[in-house]
Write a protein that holds these residues in place. Sequence first.
Motif, PDB file in Angstrom:
ATOM      1  N   GLY A   1      14.261   8.713   7.459  1.00  0.00           N
ATOM      2  CA  GLY A   1      15.493   9.405   7.099  1.00  0.00           C
ATOM      3  C   GLY A   1      15.430   9.984   5.701  1.00  0.00           C
ATOM      4  N   TYR A   2      14.219  10.256   5.221  1.00  0.00           N
ATOM      5  CA  TYR A   2      14.040  10.823   3.884  1.00  0.00           C
ATOM      6  C   TYR A   2      14.749  12.171   3.803  1.00  0.00           C
ATOM      7  N   GLY A   3      15.676  12.303   2.841  1.00  0.00           N
ATOM      8  CA  GLY A   3      16.424  13.543   2.680  1.00  0.00           C
ATOM      9  C   GLY A   3      17.598  13.686   3.638  1.00  0.00           C
ATOM     10  N   VAL A   4      17.857  12.669   4.453  1.00  0.00           N
ATOM     11  CA  VAL A   4      18.951  12.695   5.428  1.00  0.00           C
ATOM     12  C   VAL A   4      20.029  11.715   4.963  1.00  0.00           C
ATOM     13  N   ASP A   5      21.283  12.169   4.950  1.00  0.00           N
ATOM     14  CA  ASP A   5      22.376  11.305   4.484  1.00  0.00           C
ATOM     15  C   ASP A   5      22.686  10.167   5.463  1.00  0.00           C
ATOM     16  N   ASP A   6      22.766  10.475   6.749  1.00  0.00           N
ATOM     17  CA  ASP A   6      23.125   9.473   7.749  1.00  0.00           C
ATOM     18  C   ASP A   6      21.854   8.810   8.292  1.00  0.00           C
ATOM     19  N   LYS A   7      21.661   7.558   7.945  1.00  0.00           N
ATOM     20  CA  LYS A   7      20.442   6.827   8.327  1.00  0.00           C
ATOM     21  C   LYS A   7      20.577   6.079   9.657  1.00  0.00           C
ATOM     22  N   TYR A   8      21.734   6.157  10.306  1.00  0.00           N
ATOM     23  CA  TYR A   8      22.009   5.370  11.505  1.00  0.00           C
ATOM     24  C   TYR A   8      20.917   5.522  12.569  1.00  0.00           C
ATOM     25  N   THR A   9      20.577   6.748  12.923  1.00  0.00           N
ATOM     26  CA  THR A   9      19.586   7.007  13.976  1.00  0.00           C
ATOM     27  C   THR A   9      18.228   6.417  13.607  1.00  0.00           C
ATOM     28  N   VAL A  10      17.852   6.554  12.353  1.00  0.00           N
ATOM     29  CA  VAL A  10      16.561   6.029  11.886  1.00  0.00           C
ATOM     30  C   VAL A  10      16.539   4.508  11.976  1.00  0.00           C
ATOM     31  N   LEU A  11      17.625   3.876  11.574  1.00  0.00           N
ATOM     32  CA  LEU A  11      17.691   2.416  11.600  1.00  0.00           C
ATOM     33  C   LEU A  11      17.593   1.886  13.030  1.00  0.00           C
ATOM     34  N   VAL A  12      18.239   2.571  13.961  1.00  0.00           N
ATOM     35  CA  VAL A  12      18.174   2.167  15.376  1.00  0.00           C
ATOM     36  C   VAL A  12      16.777   2.421  15.926  1.00  0.00           C
ATOM     37  N   ARG A  13      16.215   3.591  15.666  1.00  0.00           N
ATOM     38  CA  ARG A  13      14.893   3.959  16.183  1.00  0.00           C
ATOM     39  C   ARG A  13      13.819   2.963  15.737  1.00  0.00           C
ATOM     40  N   ASN A  14      13.920   2.495  14.505  1.00  0.00           N
ATOM     41  CA  ASN A  14      12.926   1.558  13.978  1.00  0.00           C
ATOM     42  C   ASN A  14      13.187   0.113  14.376  1.00  0.00           C
ATOM     43  N   GLY A  15      14.276  -0.131  15.097  1.00  0.00           N
ATOM     44  CA  GLY A  15      14.586  -1.477  15.549  1.00  0.00           C
ATOM     45  C   GLY A  15      15.208  -2.350  14.468  1.00  0.00           C
ATOM     46  N   TRP A  16      15.626  -1.746  13.386  1.00  0.00           N
ATOM     47  CA  TRP A  16      16.229  -2.513  12.290  1.00  0.00           C
ATOM     48  C   TRP A  16      17.723  -2.734  12.508  1.00  0.00           C
ATOM     49  N   LEU A  17      18.344  -1.907  13.348  1.00  0.00           N
ATOM     50  CA  LEU A  17      19.776  -2.013  13.607  1.00  0.00           C
ATOM     51  C   LEU A  17      19.992  -2.181  15.105  1.00  0.00           C
TER      52      LEU A  17
ATOM     53  N   LYS B   1       0.834  -1.203   0.000  1.00  0.00           N
ATOM     54  CA  LYS B   1       0.000   0.000   0.000  1.00  0.00           C
ATOM     55  C   LYS B   1       0.869   1.254   0.000  1.00  0.00           C
ATOM     56  N   THR B   2       0.314   2.332  -0.548  1.00  0.00           N
ATOM     57  CA  THR B   2       0.993   3.623  -0.552  1.00  0.00           C
ATOM     58  C   THR B   2       0.304   4.542   0.452  1.00  0.00           C
ATOM     59  N   VAL B   3       1.107   5.173   1.294  1.00  0.00           N
ATOM     60  CA  VAL B   3       0.600   6.046   2.347  1.00  0.00           C
ATOM     61  C   VAL B   3       1.174   7.444   2.133  1.00  0.00           C
ATOM     62  N   GLU B   4       0.321   8.456   2.222  1.00  0.00           N
ATOM     63  CA  GLU B   4       0.738   9.842   2.074  1.00  0.00           C
ATOM     64  C   GLU B   4       1.065  10.410   3.451  1.00  0.00           C
ATOM     65  N   ILE B   5       2.286  10.955   3.594  1.00  0.00           N
ATOM     66  CA  ILE B   5       2.694  11.541   4.870  1.00  0.00           C
ATOM     67  C   ILE B   5       3.442  12.854   4.606  1.00  0.00           C
ATOM     68  N   PRO B   6       3.461  13.746   5.604  1.00  0.00           N
ATOM     69  CA  PRO B   6       4.237  14.983   5.448  1.00  0.00           C
ATOM     70  C   PRO B   6       5.735  14.670   5.322  1.00  0.00           C
ATOM     71  N   GLU B   7       6.454  15.545   4.628  1.00  0.00           N
ATOM     72  CA  GLU B   7       7.889  15.317   4.406  1.00  0.00           C
ATOM     73  C   GLU B   7       8.667  15.230   5.716  1.00  0.00           C
ATOM     74  N   LYS B   8       8.302  16.046   6.711  1.00  0.00           N
ATOM     75  CA  LYS B   8       9.034  16.000   7.988  1.00  0.00           C
ATOM     76  C   LYS B   8       8.822  14.664   8.702  1.00  0.00           C
ATOM     77  N   VAL B   9       7.664  14.038   8.501  1.00  0.00           N
ATOM     78  CA  VAL B   9       7.405  12.718   9.083  1.00  0.00           C
ATOM     79  C   VAL B   9       8.245  11.667   8.358  1.00  0.00           C
ATOM     80  N   ALA B  10       8.324  11.767   7.026  1.00  0.00           N
ATOM     81  CA  ALA B  10       9.154  10.838   6.248  1.00  0.00           C
ATOM     82  C   ALA B  10      10.619  10.966   6.650  1.00  0.00           C
TER      83      ALA B  10
END
Length: 111
Positions: free
Chosen positions: A41-57, A27-36
């Motif tokens: 980590g949309y538009g962010v070079d360093d994804k480390y924090t996002v990966l940890v926050r989501n439990g993927w790392l 499914k496709t979900v529409e969200i504000p850019e700041k939420v993405a």
Amino acid sequence: MIYVTNNGKTDFSAEHACTKYEFPVGKTVEIPEKVASFIFGYGVDDKYTVLVRNGWLKMSNEYSLALSKLADFRFTTEPVKHHLQSPVIERVAPPPSKGGKGAKAQQVQHG
């Protein structure tokens, strides 16, 4: 707005500013850019924090695996057009008989 499509194998959900966002598989979900940016980590070079926050790392040696989970999501700035269309109906005339006269068109349904 950013349109996020979950192409992974499992549904995903995350929270931002006390709002829960759900991303069902396929499914496709529409969200504000700041939420993405916050969730994925949309538009962010360093994804480390996002990966940890989501439990993927969880361990530093799992970075490539965590990035592959993030790669399951597709981001666009335009709505995604799904190919869920009604069947196409067209009229096809059968070949003329040997007598030289054509036959009436017959309705053929595709799809």
